[in-house]
Design a protein around this motif. Structure first.
Motif, PDB file in Angstrom:
ATOM      1  N   CYS A  41      10.205 -26.299 -20.221  1.00 57.04           N
ATOM      2  CA  CYS A  41       9.918 -26.984 -20.086  1.00 57.04           C
ATOM      3  C   CYS A  41      10.640 -27.865 -22.124  1.00 57.04           C
ATOM      4  CB  CYS A  41       9.096 -28.064 -20.045  1.00 57.04           C
ATOM      5  SG  CYS A  41       9.015 -28.334 -18.117  1.00 57.04           S
ATOM      6  N   LEU A  42      10.199 -26.943 -23.466  1.00 59.39           N
ATOM      7  CA  LEU A  42      10.425 -27.144 -24.682  1.00 59.39           C
ATOM      8  C   LEU A  42      11.762 -27.756 -24.792  1.00 59.39           C
ATOM      9  CD1 LEU A  42       7.680 -25.471 -26.001  1.00 59.39           C
ATOM     10  CD2 LEU A  42       7.946 -27.553 -25.549  1.00 59.39           C
ATOM     11  N   GLY A  82      14.429 -30.733 -26.863  1.00 56.22           N
ATOM     12  CA  GLY A  82      14.820 -30.499 -28.070  1.00 56.22           C
ATOM     13  C   GLY A  82      14.589 -29.406 -29.093  1.00 56.22           C
ATOM     14  N   LEU A  83      13.587 -28.737 -28.320  1.00 55.61           N
ATOM     15  CA  LEU A  83      12.914 -27.288 -28.904  1.00 55.61           C
ATOM     16  C   LEU A  83      13.325 -26.234 -28.882  1.00 55.61           C
ATOM     17  CD1 LEU A  83       9.194 -28.822 -29.103  1.00 55.61           C
ATOM     18  CD2 LEU A  83      10.895 -28.023 -31.136  1.00 55.61           C
ATOM     19  N   GLN A  84      13.978 -24.976 -29.270  1.00 54.80           N
ATOM     20  CA  GLN A  84      14.656 -24.090 -28.993  1.00 54.80           C
ATOM     21  C   GLN A  84      13.606 -22.889 -28.852  1.00 54.80           C
ATOM     22  OE1 GLN A  84      17.302 -23.398 -27.760  1.00 54.80           O
ATOM     23  NE2 GLN A  84      17.744 -26.253 -27.971  1.00 54.80           N
ATOM     24  N   SER A  85      12.803 -23.970 -30.613  1.00 59.21           N
ATOM     25  CA  SER A  85      11.179 -22.505 -29.808  1.00 59.21           C
ATOM     26  C   SER A  85      10.425 -23.359 -30.810  1.00 59.21           C
ATOM     27  CB  SER A  85      11.740 -21.496 -30.739  1.00 59.21           C
ATOM     28  OG  SER A  85      12.144 -20.853 -31.935  1.00 59.21           O
ATOM     29  N   LEU A  86       8.912 -22.471 -30.418  1.00 60.14           N
ATOM     30  CA  LEU A  86       8.076 -23.004 -31.887  1.00 60.14           C
ATOM     31  C   LEU A  86       8.318 -22.553 -33.031  1.00 60.14           C
ATOM     32  CD1 LEU A  86       5.375 -23.394 -28.738  1.00 60.14           C
ATOM     33  CD2 LEU A  86       5.783 -25.168 -29.905  1.00 60.14           C
ATOM     34  N   SER A  87       8.372 -21.413 -33.396  1.00 58.49           N
ATOM     35  CA  SER A  87       8.718 -20.836 -34.794  1.00 58.49           C
ATOM     36  C   SER A  87       9.652 -21.425 -35.546  1.00 58.49           C
ATOM     37  CB  SER A  87       9.476 -19.264 -34.071  1.00 58.49           C
ATOM     38  OG  SER A  87      11.005 -19.994 -34.423  1.00 58.49           O
ATOM     39  N   SER A  88       9.965 -22.838 -34.750  1.00 54.21           N
ATOM     40  CA  SER A  88      10.810 -23.151 -35.688  1.00 54.21           C
ATOM     41  C   SER A  88       9.910 -24.843 -36.782  1.00 54.21           C
ATOM     42  CB  SER A  88      12.090 -24.141 -35.688  1.00 54.21           C
ATOM     43  OG  SER A  88      12.164 -24.777 -34.633  1.00 54.21           O
ATOM     44  N   ILE A 111       3.519 -31.558 -22.111  1.00 55.83           N
ATOM     45  CA  ILE A 111       3.747 -30.525 -21.499  1.00 55.83           C
ATOM     46  C   ILE A 111       2.566 -29.139 -20.770  1.00 55.83           C
ATOM     47  CG2 ILE A 111       5.856 -28.568 -20.736  1.00 55.83           C
ATOM     48  CD1 ILE A 111       6.305 -30.554 -23.844  1.00 55.83           C
ATOM     49  N   GLY A 112       2.346 -28.804 -19.813  1.00 48.36           N
ATOM     50  CA  GLY A 112       1.157 -27.992 -20.146  1.00 48.36           C
ATOM     51  C   GLY A 112       1.496 -26.996 -19.058  1.00 48.36           C
TER      52      GLY A 112
END
Length: 810
Positions: free
Chosen positions: A795-796, A800-806, A769-770
């Motif tokens: 896109c994330l 399956g990714l709600q946020s990068l913090s996890s 994902i760019g």
């Protein structure tokens, strides 16, 4: 007045064609273009260049990246200011050309405290020379450096308008006095005795007021007067012409830039032999077989089914029409609550049935073209020029005229062109790239079109006697469940992710800004990629992920594209034991060339109608759609110098690209920096249109070829910006930042910019994902990272990714 015949020195700027258009439209001039490093003159003695100049009435020295103190950046421009008296002719320098003029006669150049790219300010003047009869002048600036003549006075001092002891031959004509940080910025000059003039700003910009054209008229009026006086002084005007054969100066010279072989200067006005040389150059290498297009060789059969009772779920329709684990083509205009999210650009969805379809591929890594468009599969060494030629030849041979004129697509080639393929078209060296396809198109002869506004479904075929297909597709549409497919499966494990590190991205933003301050670029579209991988034991299907994406982030240019090589040969069992390994290798190679693209792009790159009307819709300027943020709030946030400058620079760049194919006078900006609302963001959008002329040898394919990579993904000037971005980013972008769409057998086409998109090569098993944004000197490095993060969040979550913090970043 005599029709001027002008020479334009192109310093590799992305606005040059706009200046040429201004000269042609406002002066009715013929314009010949050469690059500043033209080998015929840059690598020979000056006599050849002097002889060449005698063909012209005047020269325009254009803008470009670089530093006027660097002879390499100036090229032939540097030779203009000290021509022998018998060769001297009028010159107008713009931006880089202006700075070069000032330096040639005692001036200096230095960096501005704050560069001015895409900024529109009032230019102060005293109505003299170039500025005679000019009232208020609002002008667009694109520069990091400024010329100085030695003025050390307050902006209110009358001495500001006088020559200095450092530069006694240069008269100031205009200043920008609005910038307290930089102080007075020189905007216009002329030489006291020679016919040399210059302006720092860009008179051709869409945001420069109409007075910008007036200064062009004033320049030519003064240039014409000077030339007439010089001719009157000479008893024999033809004595000004040197008897040197320019073509013999370089036996290997390229004649494409020099099509006017006869002298056509002012001295020949009594018996004019002027040839009209425009700025347009062929984007595609042509041969005689392409010039005569064959008569229509395809017939379109179609059937309409009314589905007014309920909207059609195009994803479910695709799934029921064909095996989506093989090849699949869906170009979807996203919907929300049963209505298209943007009917203006996203009214129709296209499903292509492409089982065992002919295709064409090309890799910039190994320069191999693999094509079965002729009916037999062949591989050979080639280039992007060969790709465009093959595409146009194929589309001409499969031309159709009898389809439903309400539909944009009757059948044709569907696929993508990567960012690196675009780099090849502008001769930019690429980062290390693998041998995966950078261009891949498949031929769609059977299609289903969903009209989301009229709620109708059209079944189409280019095949003869295709009753079986019509029956199958018709039954599928009628039996289709009206309930949308289920989405998230509960308990889906969180995938692993390798994501950009904030500190590293911020550092890259600062490197971009250092290049901009040095004058190498006006803006740079910096990007990076996130890599997402699911555990093999619970890996969701690509189509399931697309269903999530289309629901969470419906967009006018959604797409599910799955392309793979035919494995018929690979699945044949060999009669000998040793052939098993060969079969395994072949299957592995074919798997490696399978690609899946999940797109929710909001941005049209380029479309063209069957009548030749071309449209670009660049997006630059983004505000997150937070709770409570209204459209009015978004308009205020986007109506600032940084956001408007980003958009303006791309508008001017696209005008340049389009002028280069459709010609002068045929480009219009229909919308300039309007706010559009999308699912997760508000964005600043402009619309630029051009018209291919009837009888022209150019097509929409030429416009596409001349416009890659997308300017909204590069910056400006495009070539130099791409060179810098290749160095800064350090890796290939791949399909991201390229374009995706179709060539229609009826003669039209439509391509989106590949953003808000995930793509996966089958043998790699990860999703890429760019995301990125345009960096200017006004950018906050932290804010640029946050904007990049915001864009990839479209896109994330669907992966399956709600946020990068996890999950953290690498």
């Amino acid at each position: 007045m005599h029709r001027p015949h002008l020479l334009f020195l192109d310093a590799y700027d992305s606005f040059s064609n706009n200046i040429i258009n201004l000269l042609q439209q406002d002066l009715n001039a013929t314009v010949q273009v050469i690059k500043i490093d033209d080998k015929r003159f840059a690598e020979t003695d000056d006599a050849c260049f002097h002889a060449f100049l005698k063909r012209f009435d005047a020269v325009v020295a254009g803008p470009g990246p670089g530093d006027p103190r660097n002879p390499h950046d100036l090229g032939l421009i540097g030779k203009l200011w000290h021509l022998p008296e018998e060769v001297c002719l009028p010159v107008l320098g713009i931006c880089l050309g202006f700075q070069s003029l000032a330096l040639a006669f005692g001036g200096t150049a230095s960096r501005l405290h704050q560069p001015r790219h895409g900024l529109v300010t009032e230019v102060s003047h005293q109505g003299r020379s170039l500025f005679q009869d000019v009232d208020v002048l609002m002008a667009t600036q694109y520069h990091s450096l400024h010329a100085k003549l030695g003025h050390n006075v307050d902006k209110t001092s009358p001495d500001l308008w006088r020559a200095t002891s450092n530069c006694p031959d240069i008269i100031p004509l205009a200043w920008d006095l609005s910038d307290d940080q930089n102080g007075p910025i020189l905007m216009g000059i002329r030489h006291t005795s020679k016919p040399f003039y210059g302006v720092q700003y860009h008179p051709e910009s869409i945001c420069t007021s109409s007075a910008g054209a007036q200064i062009i008229h004033n320049w030519w009026s003064e240039a014409f007067g000077w030339t007439v006086n010089q001719a009157a002084k000479a008893q024999n005007p033809t004595a000004f012409h040197l008897s040197i054969d320019v073509e013999s100066c370089d036996a290997n010279s390229e004649s494409g830039d020099d099509s006017a072989s006869t002298s056509s200067s002012l001295f020949d006005a009594v018996n004019p032999t002027v040839r009209d040389t425009t700025a347009t150059t062929p984007a595609v290498t042509r041969d005689s077989s392409r010039m005569g297009r064959p008569a229509s060789s395809r017939s379109v059969s179609w059937k309409c089914i009314d589905t007014a009772s309920s909207p059609v779920d195009v994803a479910a329709l695709l799934q029921n029409l064909q095996d989506i684990n093989q090849q699949a083509v869906l170009l979807e205009s996203g919907s929300k609550n049963g209505q298209p999210v943007r009917p203006e650009t996203g009214r129709f969805s296209i499903i292509g049935c492409v089982e065992d379809a002919p295709s064409i591929k090309y890799s910039t890594g190994n320069h191999i073209i693999t094509s079965s468009l002729s009916g037999t599969r062949s591989s050979y060494t080639g280039s992007m020029s060969d790709i465009w030629s093959s595409v146009e030849t194929f589309m001409a041979a499969n031309k159709a005229t009898d389809g439903n004129t309400d539909l944009p697509f009757w059948g044709g080639l569907v696929g993508f062109v990567s960012y690196e393929a675009g780099l090849e078209t502008i001769d930019v060296a690429q980062p290390e790239n693998d041998d995966r396809p950078d261009v891949w198109f498949v031929f769609v002869s059977r299609s289903v079109i969903v009209d989301h506004v009229e709620r109708k479904v059209y079944i189409q075929s280019l095949e003869e006697k295709d009753d079986h297909w019509f029956e199958k597709a018709g039954n599928t549409v009628k039996e289709l469940s009206k309930e949308p497919a289920s989405l998230d499966k509960p308990g889906l494990p969180i995938p692993a992710i390798i994501a950009p590190i904030q500190d590293e991205y911020v550092q890259k933003v600062e490197i971009c800004q250092s290049h901009i301050r040095a004058g190498d670029s006006y803006e740079l579209c910096l990007t990076d990629q996130s890599i997402v991988s699911h555990d093999e034991s619970c890996r969701p299907s690509s189509f399931e992920l697309y269903q999530r994406l289309r629901t969470r982030n419906p967009a006018p240019f959604g797409a599910y594209l799955r392309l793979k090589d035919s494995n018929k040969e690979g699945n044949k069992e060999g009669s000998k034991e040793e052939s098993k390994e060969e079969n395994k290798k072949k299957i592995k190679e074919e798997k490696g060339n399978a690609v899946t693209i999940l797109s929710s792009s909001p941005e049209r790159f380029l479309s063209w109608s069957r009548a030749g009307k071309c449209q670009f819709r660049p997006i630059k300027g983004t505000v997150e759609k937070k709770d409570g943020l209204t459209r009015e709030d978004a308009e205020k946030l986007l109506n600032v110098d940084k956001e408007r400058a980003e958009n303006l620079m791309i508008v001017d760049l696209i005008r340049h690209d389009l002028h280069g194919v459709v010609g002068s006078g045929n480009v219009k900006v229909e919308k300039l920096m309007t706010v559009e609302e999308y699912q997760t963001v508000f964005q600043l959008v402009s619309v630029i249109e051009g018209q291919l002329q009837e009888g022209s040898r150019h097509t929409g394919i030429d416009v596409l070829a001349a416009s890659l990579p997308p300017g909204s993904m590069t910056g400006a000037p495009k070539k130099r910006s791409c060179e810098l971005l290749t160095e800064i980013e350090g890796k290939a972008r791949g399909i991201y930042s390229g374009v995706l769409g179709y060539f229609d057998v009826g003669g039209g086409g439509d391509f989106s910019v590949v953003i808000r998109t995930a793509f996966q090569w089958e043998n790699e098993g990860v999703w890429r994902i760019g995301a990125g944004g345009a960096v200017t000197v006004l950018s906050s490095p932290i804010a640029e990272f946050e904007e990049m993060d915001l864009k990839r969040q479209s896109c994330l979550p669907s992966l399956g990714l709600q946020s990068l913090s996890s999950v953290g970043s690498r």
